[in-house]
Design an enzyme around this catalytic site. Structure first.
Site, mmCIF file in Angstrom:
data_model
loop_
_atom_site.group_PDB
_atom_site.id
_atom_site.type_symbol
_atom_site.label_atom_id
_atom_site.label_comp_id
_atom_site.label_asym_id
_atom_site.label_seq_id
_atom_site.Cartn_x
_atom_site.Cartn_y
_atom_site.Cartn_z
ATOM 1 N N ARG A 171 0.833 -1.210 0.000
ATOM 2 C CA ARG A 171 0.000 0.000 0.000
ATOM 3 C C ARG A 171 0.863 1.254 0.000
ATOM 4 O O ARG A 171 0.925 1.989 -0.970
ATOM 5 C CB ARG A 171 -0.940 -0.023 1.216
ATOM 6 N N ASP A 172 1.593 1.486 1.066
ATOM 7 C CA ASP A 172 2.404 2.690 1.189
ATOM 8 C C ASP A 172 3.519 2.718 0.150
ATOM 9 O O ASP A 172 3.884 3.780 -0.360
ATOM 10 C CB ASP A 172 2.996 2.750 2.602
ATOM 11 N N HIS B 228 6.771 3.792 12.821
ATOM 12 C CA HIS B 228 6.855 3.807 11.359
ATOM 13 C C HIS B 228 7.959 4.795 10.978
ATOM 14 O O HIS B 228 7.726 5.999 10.897
ATOM 15 C CB HIS B 228 5.504 4.251 10.786
ATOM 16 N N HIS C 11 11.120 6.330 8.577
ATOM 17 C CA HIS C 11 11.732 6.478 7.257
ATOM 18 C C HIS C 11 13.234 6.631 7.450
ATOM 19 O O HIS C 11 13.705 7.063 8.508
ATOM 20 C CB HIS C 11 11.139 7.679 6.530
ATOM 21 N N CYS D 246 6.686 9.470 0.884
ATOM 22 C CA CYS D 246 5.453 10.227 1.082
ATOM 23 C C CYS D 246 5.312 11.229 -0.055
ATOM 24 O O CYS D 246 6.163 12.109 -0.204
ATOM 25 C CB CYS D 246 5.469 10.956 2.426
ATOM 26 N N ASN E 43 10.632 4.047 3.110
ATOM 27 C CA ASN E 43 10.371 3.447 4.411
ATOM 28 C C ASN E 43 11.531 2.549 4.833
ATOM 29 O O ASN E 43 12.352 2.136 4.011
ATOM 30 C CB ASN E 43 9.112 2.569 4.330
#
Length: 320
Positions: free
Chosen positions: A26-27, A220, A222, A253, A262
């Site tokens: 997804r991300d 989460h 990065h 993002c 990520n």
């Protein structure tokens, strides 16, 4: 010791097991310039689950205008919904319309995506932080009524490209509001990758002092400044047992131009295996999955572990 396994040397004070919340499908894929075919996405999800990841975020039910890469949510989710017993398939929903679409397809794990800062709330959601929280309230309430588990993502928990360092009390306030609405779990996002271990510990301590238990917190990170693993270790030392990561280091993002990818799931698993922490993940199968996806994206994986292991395996095969 095989090339795919680090030497295991447990360290004191760390969790025995960590649940990896895999966000690559997804991300990761939502940030691709080209639209990935639905069948490739579905195969990606299946391979991630087959590698032992029991939580694979499948897609987002956001309007196709905003994220055209995930416009096929209605086609994708049914094709992976019943992968295997025990495999969780969370989906992101932006509002009540997105929730309706997700629930109609049988989704039972829902995520909303908020911001700790006003600038990012305007850029990503076109509204203030409090207006976004007001929008989430009926989404969370209805999802809970439907028996769904609800995760609250909170971006910009450590720094914002427009506002700079984010005050810890500001983050705590929004976290507390999401929990008060009924979220079962929080994911603290270092959206532009500026966190450092001391900052991570300070935020987690402040959340605990505000009545937010470590057991409902995920992290989460990065890797913009190469700090993602160090920050993860700080969170583990605090007792966090849920860590978000993206296979092959996919994603970033789209609304934060300084953000890089990520934390790569393979890099995370390598560290956790070296610490003797159980994940249930087969690192070689996961690496093979990321190599497979990188081939379909037409570029090498940014994950250092993927590059190292795939190189080792290639060398071993050439010697045979």
């Amino acid at each position: 010791m095989t090339p795919g396994l680090p030497m295991s040397v447990p360290a004191p004070g760390l969790p025995a097991r960590v649940r990896i919340h895999e966000v690559g499908a997804r991300d990761g894929l939502q940030n691709e310039q080209t639209v990935i075919p639905t069948e490739v996405k579905a195969e990606f999800v299946r391979r991630l689950a087959a590698a032992g990841l029991d939580t694979v975020e499948a897609t987002s039910f956001v309007h196709p205008k905003w994220v055209p890469q995930l416009a096929d949510a209605e086609q994708l989710f049914p094709s992976v919904r019943d992968l295997a017993p025990g495999v969780r398939l969370p989906v992101l929903v932006p509002n009540e319309r997105g929730l309706d679409r997700a629930l109609a397809l049988g989704a039972d794990r829902i995520a909303v995506f908020g911001s700790a800062t006003e600038s990012f709330a305007q850029a990503n959601l076109n509204r203030t932080v409090d207006a976004a929280l007001a929008m989430f309230a009926p989404v969370v309430a209805r999802a809970k009524e439907a028996g769904a588990h609800v995760r609250g993502y909170l971006s910009m928990c450590f720094g914002d490209p427009w506002e700079g360092p984010v005050p810890i009390p500001q983050v705590v306030r929004v976290c507390r509001a999401l929990l008060d609405q009924g979220c079962d779990e929080l994911s603290l996002g270092d959206t532009i990758g500026v966190a450092t271990p001391g900052h991570v510990t300070a935020l987690l301590t402040a959340l605990n002092e505000a009545g937010v238990g470590t057991d409902v917190i995920g992290v989460h990170f990065h890797d913009t400044y190469g700090q993602a693993l160090a920050n993860t270790l700080a969170a583990l030392q605090h007792g966090v047992t849920t860590v978000d990561a993206s296979a092959g280091g996919l994603g970033g993002c789209p609304y934060a131009k300084s953000a890089t990818g990520n934390l790569a799931t393979e890099d995370l698993v390598w560290m956790l295996q070296g610490l003797g922490i159980e994940t249930g993940v087969d690192l070689d199968r996961l690496t093979a999955t990321s190599v497979w996806m990188a081939e379909r994206l037409g570029r090498p994986s940014p994950s250092r572990t993927v590059r190292a292991l795939s190189s080792s395996l290639d060398s071993a095969s050439h010697k045979e």
